[in-house]
Design a protein around this motif. Structure first.
Motif: not given
Length: 802
Positions: A42-47, A234-239, A270-278, A291-297
């Protein structure tokens, strides 16, 4: 590309002291692995936590999960670059100062150093002006250092964004100093990120103060409850960079897999996971060239803000077909494929189970932590089925097909690759050490740095009850799997054993002890294994569904009786030959003469005995079977097929049968392919007899079932040539399931006396002359009657008298 010196001062200072965060790689890479595809958050921060692939539990892998996210680091404003250049793409990160002592401690343990200041490039060097020297700047930040590459501004004696110049950190993505990252989408979790996450959780468990500190960085106050589905958000409020922990317990879900086999998913925590957001808008670089051309990778094979759930379920161990079968690639196995056996038959079995993700246990081994891991293949047999010899264990890769298209096991030299054509040889054959006592399971917390104590790495246990031949076999491979799993250390991409398959082969003998067990036997096989990667020293273990394979032998029981009195006749002698072995693989050749062992169950009563086929190591010393004092002949332990009884010696004062008689034993079975029992039921057992001899002059067959249909018990049908158990009793139980002999039918073979006494004269004539003599007497009587009538016709007095 613009000169980075134009970036505003806050950004410049941040970029001098920060190492760019390398992004996680594919869905199976070490704890930072990402799934393919874009997020639907729902937002760019959500995982988005995605469900495992179907072979690892699919939607069930998310059922019951309870996820909490903890923020480990923030993205530095203006540093996110993704233009498709591996030497440029990245983002700088900033770990909160309050968390650094905790994460520094975990990083040092993971990297194998006494403290983080000993890591290469940890502290920034300075130039003559006292400014930071960005060319060797790791930033003194635990999460940044873990990124494994730098993003530095040009100028100040630096070449600009030359990521290859740095040689420190673990290289979470392809932009790292190794240029490859730890991509392993089809393998187990690899790389030190996995170890870093595991070590962090271990520290939290051991230090409540550290847990309390981390709790201050919770991104969601209540765990996100997941249900079975394709994804859980998982809703998040910041990157930034987040640690995701699962507090959901073990769940169990019934399932039917693609081949129709019923079972259940046992889904672990589940095993612990470390995840970076967009990134958000503030994170992205704004200078030309950056200037980024892709915010997903960020030069990765997976998308930011997505990860595939990492837990272990039963299907990791179960193959795609029934995990235990008779090895029908061998003649003994083909012989047993009809579910019938002779005493003395050797039945080969093949058992196959898979290797689950062992990275957490291997990391513990590498780090010298305490752990225990059990992986025991167990087999229990019923009376009359004795496991013999030494089991063999071959290891095949995940790509190997151990079964053909119909689900039947392939011969060892016919195992194929994914293409179905290329023959795949075993990776290795594992030598087993025999143990005399079953090694104890490790208690909770009782593991060692080399695994559970008191057992070899690969071992087997085998014991047999001499009274019943019931056998208990265990093959233990747990320590061997962990120690040989593969190298998951720093920047190592060695292929692990995840998904590899064991083929365990062993033989079992049908022994005479089956006769005291209603002529039926079976064995149960299952895998008992540890499934707590979140707690490698738990000492827990659970089992897969039990696989049951059933086997039958059959009897021929008949009475030898006098045709004139129905009395039992002792001393009738027969030769038994195989007319039709019913199974081309049966070791008994058609037309061959069988030899037997004569068994007297009670030495005090030698007149009661039976005959059976010999078992292994026995000598069959009887070539003729003989009826006992009561006229009973019992032949036990036979396979399905047709047998010919040829009378070679008749009882005293009785005629020898002029022709042989045949007895055919047949059966029908029902097998539900969606469960783990083979077969489920014997639905019909049938005895068919020939009619080659007749009683003269009655022209009555001498081979019969004495019991008529009117007197037959329920479930038993009697005809002139057949007696068979069939049908169910109304409760679902098949009458034939436990019927392998036909005593209830009183199968009877009559003999005629050599002679018969004539009451009128007291003379004795051969029984075979009855028809001729009777015909002669009859014709003589007719002639006498005709002559008298002629005489009477000539004598009027006689006519009057008549």
């Amino acid at each position: 590309m613009s000169d980075n010196s134009q970036i505003r001062p806050r950004q410049s200072r941040a970029m001098r002291r920060m190492v760019a965060l390398g992004v996680a790689v594919a869905s199976m890479a070490g704890g930072l692995a990402l799934g393919a595809g874009s997020a639907n958050a729902a937002s760019p921060y959500d995982i988005t936590v995605k469900a495992a692939v179907a072979s690892r539990g699919g939607q069930n892998s998310l059922k019951g999960r309870q996820f909490t996210a903890y923020k480990l680091a923030d993205y530095v404003d203006g540093t996110y670059v993704s233009v498709g250049d591996k030497q440029l793409d990245g983002v700088a990160v900033d770990t909160p100062d309050a968390l650094k002592p905790l994460l520094n401690k975990v990083l040092a343990r993971t990297a194998g150093v006494s403290d983080v200041t000993k890591l290469p490039g940890w502290k920034a060097s300075t130039n003559t002006a006292g400014d930071e020297q960005p060319g060797a700047n790791a930033g003194g930040d635990p999460i940044a250092w873990m990124g494994g590459f730098r993003q530095t501004p040009a100028g100040q004696n630096a070449a600009g964004n030359d990521q290859a110049a740095g040689y420190f950190g673990y290289g979470w993505n392809e932009s790292g100093p190794q240029g490859v990252g730890n991509n392993s989408p089809s393998k187990a979790y690899t790389g030190s990120v996995r170890e870093f996450a595991d070590n962090l959780v271990k520290d939290l468990a051991a230090n409540p103060a550290d847990q309390a500190l981390l709790d201050k960085y919770k991104a969601n106050s209540q765990p996100v409850a997941c249900t079975a589905g394709d994804a859980c958000t998982i809703p998040l409020s910041s990157s930034g960079v987040y640690l995701i922990l699962d507090t959901g317990g073990t769940t169990r879900t019934e399932y039917v897999n693609a081949n129709g086999f019923k079972g259940s998913w046992t889904t672990g925590t589940t095993q612990p996971m470390i995840v970076p957001t967009k990134p958000d808008d503030k994170d992205v670089a704004t200078m030309d060239g950056y200037k980024p051309s892709d915010r997903t990778r960020l030069g990765t094979t997976g998308a930011l803000g997505e990860i595939v759930v990492k837990n272990v379920v039963d299907e990791e161990e179960l193959p795609h077909y029934i995990p235990k079968q008779r090895d029908e690639t061998q003649n003994p196995g083909k012989d047993a494929a009809d579910n019938g056996s002779d005493i003395g038959d050797v039945i080969p079995y093949v058992v196959s189970y898979r290797i689950a993700d062992m990275s957490a246990y291997k990391a513990a081994l590498d780090n010298g932590d305490k752990w225990s891991y059990e992986y025991r293949v167990l087999d229990y047999t019923q009376p009359g089925l004795k496991i013999t010899g030494t089991p063999t264990v071959d290891l095949y890769g995940p790509e190997a097909n151990l079964y053909d298209a119909k689900g039947k096991v392939l011969a060892k030299d016919k195992v194929t690759g994914a293409d179905g054509k290329t023959v795949i040889q075993p990776k290795t054959s594992i030598a087993l050490t025999r143990v005399d006592q079953i090694p104890a399971y490790a208690a909770k917390g009782a593991g060692t740095a080399t695994g559970q104590a008191g057992q070899p790495d690969a071992w087997y246990y085998l014991s047999t009850d001499p009274n019943t031949d019931e056998t208990h076999m265990i093959v233990g491979l747990g320590k061997w799997i962990v120690k040989n799993y593969g190298d998951i250390k720093l920047n190592d991409r060695t292929k692990t054993l995840y998904g590899s398959q064991f083929a365990i082969r062993y033989n079992a003998l049908i022994t005479p002890k089956i006769l005291a067990h209603q002529n039926m036997t079976h064995n149960e096989n299952w895998l008992d294994y540890t499934d707590t990667p979140h707690d490698v020293n738990s000492g827990s273990h659970h089992s897969t569904p039990h696989v049951v394979i059933r086997q039958w032998t059959y009897d021929i029981d008949l009475h030898k009786r006098a045709s004139t009195s129905n009395a039992g006749l002792e001393g009738a002698e027969f030769k038994v030959t195989v007319k039709d072995n019913a199974n081309p693989a049966d070791k008994k050749a058609n037309n061959s003469e069988l030899k037997f062992v004569k068994v007297t169950p009670d030495a005090k009563n030698p007149d009661v005995y039976y005959y059976r086929l010999p078992s292994a190591g026995e000598t069959a010393n009887v070539s003729r079977v003989v009826t006992g004092r009561d006229g009973l002949l019992s032949i036990k332990g036979l396979d399905l097929g047709a047998y010919t009884l040829t009378e070679t010696k008749a009882p005293r004062n009785y005629q020898l049968l002029k022709s042989s008689e045949d007895v055919r034993i047949s059966a029908k079975f029902a097998d539900d392919p969606t469960n783990f029992t083979t077969p489920d039921h014997q639905t019909e057992s049938r005895l068919t007899i020939s009619k080659n001899n007749s009683i003269i002059p009655l022209v009555k067959p001498m081979f019969n079932f004495a019991v008529t249909q009117a007197n037959a018990p329920k479930g038993l049908t009697i005809t002139a040539t057949d007696a068979y158990w069939s049908g169910t009793d109304g409760s679902g139980k098949y009458y034939a399931d436990d019927k392998t002999s036909w005593v209830d039918t009183q199968l009877t073979l009559w003999n005629q006396p050599i002679n018969v006494m004539l009451a009128q004269t007291g003379g004795v004539i051969g029984f075979g002359a009855i028809v001729v003599t009777g015909a002669a007497l009859l014709s003589g009587g007719l002639l006498l009657l005709a002559r008298r009538r002629m005489e009477d016709d000539a004598d009027p007095t006689a006519q009057a008298a008549a």
